[in-house]
Design an enzyme around this catalytic site. Structure first.
Site, PDB file in Angstrom:
ATOM      1  N   GLY A   1       9.085 -41.874 -23.922  1.00 17.96           N
ATOM      2  CA  GLY A   1      10.182 -40.923 -23.808  1.00 17.96           C
ATOM      3  C   GLY A   1       9.654 -39.547 -23.444  1.00 17.96           C
ATOM      4  N   ARG A   2      10.459 -38.517 -23.736  1.00 17.80           N
ATOM      5  CA  ARG A   2      10.042 -37.164 -23.387  1.00 17.80           C
ATOM      6  C   ARG A   2       9.198 -36.498 -24.462  1.00 17.80           C
ATOM      7  NH1 ARG A   2      13.812 -33.251 -22.553  1.00 17.80           N
ATOM      8  NH2 ARG A   2      15.629 -34.460 -23.105  1.00 17.80           N
TER       9      ARG A   2
ATOM     10  N   GLU B   1       5.329 -35.432 -23.932  1.00 17.38           N
ATOM     11  CA  GLU B   1       4.929 -34.300 -23.096  1.00 17.38           C
ATOM     12  C   GLU B   1       4.710 -33.038 -23.908  1.00 17.38           C
ATOM     13  OE1 GLU B   1       8.050 -33.966 -20.203  1.00 17.38           O
ATOM     14  OE2 GLU B   1       9.278 -32.664 -21.453  1.00 17.38           O
TER      15      GLU B   1
ATOM     16  N   CYS C   1       4.952 -46.521 -22.120  1.00 18.14           N
ATOM     17  CA  CYS C   1       5.674 -45.609 -21.238  1.00 18.14           C
ATOM     18  C   CYS C   1       4.972 -44.258 -21.121  1.00 18.14           C
ATOM     19  CB  CYS C   1       7.113 -45.484 -21.739  1.00 18.14           C
ATOM     20  SG  CYS C   1       8.274 -44.808 -20.556  1.00 18.14           S
ATOM     21  N   HIS C   2       5.650 -43.171 -21.466  1.00 15.46           N
ATOM     22  CA  HIS C   2       5.060 -41.834 -21.400  1.00 15.46           C
ATOM     23  C   HIS C   2       4.174 -41.523 -22.607  1.00 15.46           C
ATOM     24  CE1 HIS C   2       8.154 -41.412 -18.321  1.00 15.46           C
ATOM     25  NE2 HIS C   2       7.542 -40.323 -17.904  1.00 15.46           N
TER      26      HIS C   2
ATOM     27  N   TYR D   1       4.333 -45.959 -17.654  1.00 16.40           N
ATOM     28  CA  TYR D   1       5.405 -45.732 -16.698  1.00 16.40           C
ATOM     29  C   TYR D   1       4.745 -45.217 -15.423  1.00 16.40           C
ATOM     30  CZ  TYR D   1       9.841 -44.443 -14.675  1.00 16.40           C
ATOM     31  OH  TYR D   1      10.924 -44.365 -13.840  1.00 16.40           O
TER      32      TYR D   1
END
Length: 198
Positions: free
Chosen positions: A87-88, A91, A117-118, A137
């Site tokens: 997800g975000r 980051e 993923c992320h 991802y």
């Protein structure tokens, strides 16, 4: 069974937080879900990522997820494995020096790590991917290469294992990703035969 640390945060992907957390608990693991600057009982909001035909995933607001441990009180030495959700959240979580130090501990001690993923963005920031084969991802592939890792392009429903590390592109890989993580944890789910009596 095993003590597992699960790293999540605001706008982490919903399935990538909920499914591993609940599945690992289901088989008897003690799972501590944490987020920097938050305590046990605090909540994070998740994001739902879907693949609807556009050039990248769509994002919608997900569920509130209650953390069950306090980030500032965890000791990574007490855990047998680490799960990093996507997800975000990764980051900004990768900007936290303590997050990176905890991640480095699991690699230094060769403990099982699962990232999806992320979530791999945290691994690239921790500089633990040199010479490792992994997936993520696809938009994260350049970061893997810059971190001296080998990006492996795989279908979205599959996972890649390299030693103590299991990675996957996104939540459709949960069956394979979680099964591979259980394997490197040394856990097996077996059928329990029951007898019926009158």
């Amino acid at each position: 069974m095993k003590n597992i640390l699960l790293l999540t945060g605001d706008y982490a992907e919903d399935y990538e937080t909920m499914v591993p957390f609940q599945m690992l608990q289901m088989i008897g693991c003690e799972v501590h879900a944490v987020c920097p600057d938050k305590s046990a009982g605090d909540k994070v909001i998740t994001a739902i990522h879907d693949f609807e035909g556009e050039q990248t995933y769509s994002e919608k607001k997900g569920h509130y997820f209650t953390l069950n441990a306090t980030f500032d009180k965890i000791n990574p030495e007490l855990y047998d494995g680490l799960v990093i959700v996507g997800g975000r959240a990764p980051e900004y979580l990768r900007l936290n020096p303590t997050v990176l130090e905890h991640v480095k501990h699991f690699f230094k001690e060769n403990k099982p790590v699962a990232a999806i993923c992320h979530g791999i963005q945290i691994l690239t920031a921790a500089k633990v991917l040199s010479g490792r084969r992994l997936t993520a991802y696809p938009a994260v592939a350049p970061e893997i290469t810059l971190a001296d890792g080998e990006y492996v392009e795989v279908p979205v429903h599959t996972a890649v294992t390299d030693g103590n590390l299991v990675t996957a592109p996104a939540w459709p890989a949960h069956p394979e990703w979680i099964r591979a993580f259980l394997d490197i944890l040394g856990l097996r789910v077996t059928e329990k035969k029951q007898t019926m009596s009158n």
